[in-house]
Design a protein around this motif. Sequence first.
Motif, PDB file in Angstrom:
ATOM      1  N   GLU A   1      47.557  33.968  24.480  1.00 50.31           N
ATOM      2  CA  GLU A   1      47.482  36.023  24.985  1.00 50.31           C
ATOM      3  C   GLU A   1      46.582  35.433  26.357  1.00 50.31           C
ATOM      4  O   GLU A   1      46.184  34.719  26.878  1.00 50.31           O
TER       5      GLU A   1
ATOM      6  N   ARG B   1      45.154  37.121  29.954  1.00 53.44           N
ATOM      7  CA  ARG B   1      43.707  37.465  29.829  1.00 53.44           C
ATOM      8  C   ARG B   1      43.248  39.212  30.157  1.00 53.44           C
ATOM      9  O   ARG B   1      42.098  39.052  29.029  1.00 53.44           O
TER      10      ARG B   1
ATOM     11  N   LYS C   1      42.550  39.319  26.013  1.00 54.79           N
ATOM     12  CA  LYS C   1      41.643  38.653  25.695  1.00 54.79           C
ATOM     13  C   LYS C   1      40.380  39.881  25.765  1.00 54.79           C
ATOM     14  O   LYS C   1      39.477  39.883  24.985  1.00 54.79           O
TER      15      LYS C   1
ATOM     16  N   SER D   1      35.366  32.029  22.148  1.00 56.08           N
ATOM     17  CA  SER D   1      37.098  32.154  21.961  1.00 56.08           C
ATOM     18  C   SER D   1      37.691  32.474  23.040  1.00 56.08           C
ATOM     19  O   SER D   1      38.543  31.159  23.212  1.00 56.08           O
ATOM     20  N   TYR D   2      37.250  32.697  24.247  1.00 53.14           N
ATOM     21  CA  TYR D   2      37.618  32.554  25.124  1.00 53.14           C
ATOM     22  C   TYR D   2      36.299  32.665  26.407  1.00 53.14           C
ATOM     23  O   TYR D   2      36.014  32.699  27.240  1.00 53.14           O
TER      24      TYR D   2
END
Length: 259
Positions: free
Chosen positions: A5, A7, A10, A57-58
């Motif tokens: 993914e 940025r 996300k 998660s990011y």
Amino acid sequence: MSSIESRVQKICNCLSTLTNEIRIEPADPSKGHNNIKDTFACELRRNVHLTFQKLESYPEVKGSVIDYIQPCFEDKCISCDYLKFLQLSLVLLRLLRFALKEESESGSKKTDVSKLPVPTALLSISQKKIVQKCLQFAIALGILPNLLRGIGIPLSKRLRHAIILEHFTSESTLYQKHIQLALCLDTLLGCLECEAMQKIIIVYHGTDILAGLLQLCHGPIKKTDETETDFVRGCSDYPLKLKMLLLYLFLGAGVREMI
């Protein structure tokens, strides 16, 4: 094989979580506005918590978010209100703008044998819908309830349950409303510089931003203490921003006439 993914993806995922399944209709319509208010506030709070969980998660996106806003989780929530939701919305919109700019700049540096122009960073149809929904909440919470009487279209004419949004800001002072309005407008005007977000903002919310800028330019408020001096001085460029927005709207109208 799972794709990596970007940025932009996300941040859009976080925006989707933040604005997902928020209802302003009560489960039981007979219970009236108080029930609607409580339901709406609870759903805003729930989505703030879910978004911070999503950010876990990011890590790189989370690092940027916590530079502006303190994380809040359900088991440690002390006072999470609509302002937390608004702040998180504005922060994610700012980060999306920067991410799109970086994506555009990195794409323009790539060489192509055919020498064809490299397109600017774009949002997919689903991502545009997510951004549009987030903008609606930002406008509804950060601009419309903070407009003075007689400026812009009355909130009651725009939304069925306008009294709910008015309640959120009813206890705010004029200066607090001024700050909320200014911060929201600063974010949206910054996003106007991003080509991928520009059309969404102008088409759906150009008049709302115009109303807010008119208030900031021609409806100044009196400072209440020395700590507010720096902020008021920082508002001197709003007339220039107003002219910029009028130019955007004028050019947009001109283009539509030509089509």
